[in-house]
Design a protein around this motif. Structure first.
Motif, PDB file in Angstrom:
ATOM      1  N   LEU A  48       0.789  -1.379  -0.042  1.00  0.00           N
ATOM      2  CA  LEU A  48      -0.017  -0.032   0.017  1.00  0.00           C
ATOM      3  C   LEU A  48       0.855   1.252  -0.079  1.00  0.00           C
ATOM      4  CD1 LEU A  48      -2.952   1.119   0.224  1.00  0.00           C
ATOM      5  CD2 LEU A  48      -2.500   1.162   2.598  1.00  0.00           C
ATOM      6  N   TYR A  49       0.630   1.976  -0.986  1.00  0.00           N
ATOM      7  CA  TYR A  49       1.508   3.240  -1.085  1.00  0.00           C
ATOM      8  C   TYR A  49       0.646   4.387  -1.181  1.00  0.00           C
ATOM      9  CZ  TYR A  49       5.093  -0.120  -2.650  1.00  0.00           C
ATOM     10  OH  TYR A  49       6.167  -0.930  -2.467  1.00  0.00           O
ATOM     11  N   GLN A  50       1.247   5.596  -0.641  1.00  0.00           N
ATOM     12  CA  GLN A  50       0.566   7.239  -0.754  1.00  0.00           C
ATOM     13  C   GLN A  50       0.889   7.666  -1.981  1.00  0.00           C
ATOM     14  OE1 GLN A  50       1.310   9.413   2.699  1.00  0.00           O
ATOM     15  NE2 GLN A  50       0.924  11.180   1.483  1.00  0.00           N
ATOM     16  N   GLU A  51       0.206   8.336  -2.705  1.00  0.00           N
ATOM     17  CA  GLU A  51       0.272   9.174  -3.790  1.00  0.00           C
ATOM     18  C   GLU A  51      -0.554  10.553  -3.776  1.00  0.00           C
ATOM     19  OE1 GLU A  51      -0.813   7.013  -7.165  1.00  0.00           O
ATOM     20  OE2 GLU A  51       0.833   5.493  -7.064  1.00  0.00           O
ATOM     21  N   GLU A  52      -0.097  11.494  -4.367  1.00  0.00           N
ATOM     22  CA  GLU A  52      -0.792  12.680  -4.503  1.00  0.00           C
ATOM     23  C   GLU A  52      -1.398  12.941  -6.004  1.00  0.00           C
ATOM     24  OE1 GLU A  52      -0.061  17.509  -3.991  1.00  0.00           O
ATOM     25  OE2 GLU A  52       0.786  16.066  -2.365  1.00  0.00           O
ATOM     26  N   ASP A  53      -2.876  13.185  -5.843  1.00  0.00           N
ATOM     27  CA  ASP A  53      -3.348  13.425  -7.511  1.00  0.00           C
ATOM     28  C   ASP A  53      -3.073  14.654  -7.748  1.00  0.00           C
ATOM     29  OD1 ASP A  53      -5.448  14.911  -6.229  1.00  0.00           O
ATOM     30  OD2 ASP A  53      -6.841  13.420  -6.436  1.00  0.00           O
ATOM     31  N   GLU A  54      -3.800  15.044  -9.035  1.00  0.00           N
ATOM     32  CA  GLU A  54      -3.393  16.360  -9.577  1.00  0.00           C
ATOM     33  C   GLU A  54      -4.241  17.496  -8.962  1.00  0.00           C
ATOM     34  OE1 GLU A  54      -6.799  14.405 -11.559  1.00  0.00           O
ATOM     35  OE2 GLU A  54      -5.147  13.795 -10.849  1.00  0.00           O
ATOM     36  N   ASN A  55      -5.211  17.046  -8.154  1.00  0.00           N
ATOM     37  CA  ASN A  55      -5.922  18.047  -7.402  1.00  0.00           C
ATOM     38  C   ASN A  55      -5.322  18.130  -5.999  1.00  0.00           C
ATOM     39  OD1 ASN A  55      -7.962  18.758  -9.374  1.00  0.00           O
ATOM     40  ND2 ASN A  55      -8.577  16.644  -8.894  1.00  0.00           N
ATOM     41  N   GLY A  56      -4.088  17.517  -5.374  1.00  0.00           N
ATOM     42  CA  GLY A  56      -3.703  17.628  -4.013  1.00  0.00           C
ATOM     43  C   GLY A  56      -4.252  16.603  -3.020  1.00  0.00           C
ATOM     44  N   GLY A 113      -3.937   9.836  -2.250  1.00  0.00           N
ATOM     45  CA  GLY A 113      -4.515   8.622  -2.329  1.00  0.00           C
ATOM     46  C   GLY A 113      -3.803   7.568  -1.940  1.00  0.00           C
ATOM     47  N   LEU A 114      -4.255   6.530  -1.464  1.00  0.00           N
ATOM     48  CA  LEU A 114      -3.873   5.199  -0.985  1.00  0.00           C
ATOM     49  C   LEU A 114      -4.083   4.153  -2.150  1.00  0.00           C
ATOM     50  CD1 LEU A 114      -5.009   5.449   2.704  1.00  0.00           C
ATOM     51  CD2 LEU A 114      -2.780   5.937   1.672  1.00  0.00           C
ATOM     52  N   LYS A 115      -2.932   3.678  -2.632  1.00  0.00           N
ATOM     53  CA  LYS A 115      -3.156   2.412  -3.993  1.00  0.00           C
ATOM     54  C   LYS A 115      -2.457   1.230  -3.520  1.00  0.00           C
ATOM     55  CE  LYS A 115      -5.075   5.577  -6.413  1.00  0.00           C
ATOM     56  NZ  LYS A 115      -4.368   6.372  -7.482  1.00  0.00           N
ATOM     57  N   VAL A 116      -3.009   0.192  -3.825  1.00  0.00           N
ATOM     58  CA  VAL A 116      -2.363  -1.137  -3.878  1.00  0.00           C
ATOM     59  C   VAL A 116      -1.266  -1.469  -5.212  1.00  0.00           C
ATOM     60  CG1 VAL A 116      -2.374  -3.494  -3.592  1.00  0.00           C
ATOM     61  CG2 VAL A 116      -4.156  -1.987  -2.194  1.00  0.00           C
ATOM     62  N   LYS A 117      -0.203  -1.676  -4.873  1.00  0.00           N
ATOM     63  CA  LYS A 117       0.706  -1.783  -6.016  1.00  0.00           C
ATOM     64  C   LYS A 117       1.377  -2.885  -5.800  1.00  0.00           C
ATOM     65  CE  LYS A 117       0.888   2.745  -7.912  1.00  0.00           C
ATOM     66  NZ  LYS A 117       1.746   3.874  -8.208  1.00  0.00           N
ATOM     67  N   LYS A 118       2.402  -3.343  -6.864  1.00  0.00           N
ATOM     68  CA  LYS A 118       3.349  -4.673  -6.541  1.00  0.00           C
ATOM     69  C   LYS A 118       4.231  -3.905  -5.703  1.00  0.00           C
ATOM     70  CE  LYS A 118       3.032  -8.266  -9.714  1.00  0.00           C
ATOM     71  NZ  LYS A 118       3.752  -9.350 -10.591  1.00  0.00           N
ATOM     72  N   ILE A 119       5.097  -4.575  -4.998  1.00  0.00           N
ATOM     73  CA  ILE A 119       6.167  -3.952  -4.002  1.00  0.00           C
ATOM     74  C   ILE A 119       7.250  -3.290  -5.007  1.00  0.00           C
ATOM     75  CG2 ILE A 119       8.144  -4.558  -2.513  1.00  0.00           C
ATOM     76  CD1 ILE A 119       5.433  -4.624  -1.137  1.00  0.00           C
ATOM     77  N   LEU A 120       7.507  -2.186  -4.382  1.00  0.00           N
ATOM     78  CA  LEU A 120       8.475  -1.428  -5.165  1.00  0.00           C
ATOM     79  C   LEU A 120      10.022  -1.458  -4.334  1.00  0.00           C
ATOM     80  CD1 LEU A 120       6.424   1.884  -6.018  1.00  0.00           C
ATOM     81  CD2 LEU A 120       6.592   0.003  -7.289  1.00  0.00           C
ATOM     82  N   ILE A 167     -10.478   8.051  -5.260  1.00  0.00           N
ATOM     83  CA  ILE A 167      -9.098   8.474  -5.168  1.00  0.00           C
ATOM     84  C   ILE A 167      -8.127   7.452  -4.695  1.00  0.00           C
ATOM     85  CG2 ILE A 167      -7.755   9.872  -3.692  1.00  0.00           C
ATOM     86  CD1 ILE A 167      -9.835  12.174  -3.602  1.00  0.00           C
ATOM     87  N   ASN A 168      -8.739   6.357  -4.186  1.00  0.00           N
ATOM     88  CA  ASN A 168      -7.971   5.169  -3.695  1.00  0.00           C
ATOM     89  C   ASN A 168      -7.818   4.373  -4.725  1.00  0.00           C
ATOM     90  OD1 ASN A 168      -7.267   6.414  -1.292  1.00  0.00           O
ATOM     91  ND2 ASN A 168      -8.644   5.274  -0.124  1.00  0.00           N
ATOM     92  N   VAL A 206      -9.337  19.871   0.352  1.00  0.00           N
ATOM     93  CA  VAL A 206      -8.157  19.037   0.147  1.00  0.00           C
ATOM     94  C   VAL A 206      -7.537  19.038   1.608  1.00  0.00           C
ATOM     95  CG1 VAL A 206      -5.485  18.847  -0.657  1.00  0.00           C
ATOM     96  CG2 VAL A 206      -7.406  19.795  -2.219  1.00  0.00           C
ATOM     97  N   ASP A 207      -7.379  19.796   2.436  1.00  0.00           N
ATOM     98  CA  ASP A 207      -6.575  19.761   3.703  1.00  0.00           C
ATOM     99  C   ASP A 207      -7.374  19.032   4.550  1.00  0.00           C
ATOM    100  OD1 ASP A 207      -4.407  21.414   2.987  1.00  0.00           O
ATOM    101  OD2 ASP A 207      -5.130  23.187   3.764  1.00  0.00           O
ATOM    102  N   THR A 208      -8.799  19.030   4.574  1.00  0.00           N
ATOM    103  CA  THR A 208      -9.645  18.297   5.504  1.00  0.00           C
ATOM    104  C   THR A 208      -9.650  16.898   5.120  1.00  0.00           C
ATOM    105  OG1 THR A 208     -11.145  20.165   5.614  1.00  0.00           O
ATOM    106  CG2 THR A 208     -12.220  18.114   6.168  1.00  0.00           C
ATOM    107  N   TYR A 209      -9.609  16.557   3.695  1.00  0.00           N
ATOM    108  CA  TYR A 209      -9.518  15.375   3.246  1.00  0.00           C
ATOM    109  C   TYR A 209      -8.260  14.627   3.694  1.00  0.00           C
ATOM    110  CZ  TYR A 209      -9.668  11.182   0.279  1.00  0.00           C
ATOM    111  OH  TYR A 209      -9.467   9.752   0.055  1.00  0.00           O
TER     112      TYR A 209
END
Length: 274
Positions: A103-111, A114-121, A153-154, A181-184
């Protein structure tokens, strides 16, 4: 009923021992390492199982050794350490398949975070690791619901508009930029704080190998330093450095300690039955 040779092997292990066990083959070679809250009971399960792997183990085992750790957390940490050190033949497939997804954290184009499940990096540490993609997605669905996050978003609900949860009023509208954005992101931050090892010193006191002993796991500044055992009347703070056996911090140790702390946290919050 077990063959006499397997029954005799089990008889060498006392009942009720929590710790790590070693299944030994010819020439004193470790062929399998495991852990259990009751090693003797686990051996009965091993030796009565009829799966292909179990039958192969049964045909090669000569003896059993074990380490009493007194508690499950140190048993888990020790098992992980020993499998990496000895790479037993019957643990290799297990090691390759244990943590393929993260599980990795990413930031989308709007700030929004997001939390995304991906293959281990290899070049990035995951927040949480899983043995399969489906396990990771099930976990992500649960925390998305618990922290009122957005499925879109996730990456759980592909859509160009609002997510389905928004119609049910369980999403506050981050999917259509309706929520600040800050609240989310504050709720994502709360989740990250809840599952991360605190960046501070932490001494985890555990059951020992006998009534007069206690086990201890040391975390310094969020990093696993090792474990040890001490007499219940000993001054732990004064002697901590001499008690702790230094160990290596890695993804697996972080995962095991986080999981233990989460269970303790849930247990503390659960209502006590009369």
């Amino acid at each position: 009923m077990l063959p006499d040779n397997l029954s005799k092997i089990i008889d060498t292990v006392p009942s009720g021992i929590t710790g790590v066990y070693f299944l030994m083959g010819d020439h004193d070679r470790i062929i399998y390492i495991g852990k259990s809250n009751d090693i003797r009971k686990r051996l009965y399960q091993h030796f009565s199982d009829t799966t292909r792997k179990s039958i192969r183990i049964q045909s090669q085992i000569v003896s059993v050794r074990y380490e009493n750790t007194g508690n499950e957390l140190i048993a888990l940490l020790r098992e992980s350490e020993l499998i990496k050190a000895y790479t037993p033949i019957f643990n290799r497939a297990q090691r390759r398949s244990l943590f393929m997804w993260g599980l990795y954290q990413e930031e989308d184009e709007n700030g929004y975070w997001g939390l995304k499940v991906k293959k281990i990096l290899k070049d990035s540490r995951e927040i949480m690791s899983f043995s399969s993609k489906s396990e990771g997605r099930e976990y992500l669905f649960r925390i998305t619901d618990r922290y009122r996050l957005c499925q879109k978003i996730n990456g759980l609900y592909p859509t160009k508009g609002s997510c389905f949860q928004y119609a049910l009023k369980t999403c506050n509208g981050a999917c259509i930029q309706k929520e600040e954005v800050d609240t989310y992101n504050s709720r994502v931050k709360q989740y990250l704080e809840d599952v991360s090892l605190p960046c501070e010193d932490q001494i985890i006191i555990l059951e020992g190998r006998n009534e007069d002993e206690r086990g201890v796991v040391l975390v310094e500044n969020g990093i696993y330093r090792g474990f040890g055992f001490f007499h219940r009347d000993q001054d732990l703070e004064k002697d901590i450095k001499s008690i702790i056996q230094p160990k290596t911090d890695n993804r697996d140790t972080q995962r095991l300690i986080r999981s233990y702390l989460r269970k303790q946290h849930r247990s503390a919050q659960s209502p006590k039955l009369p």
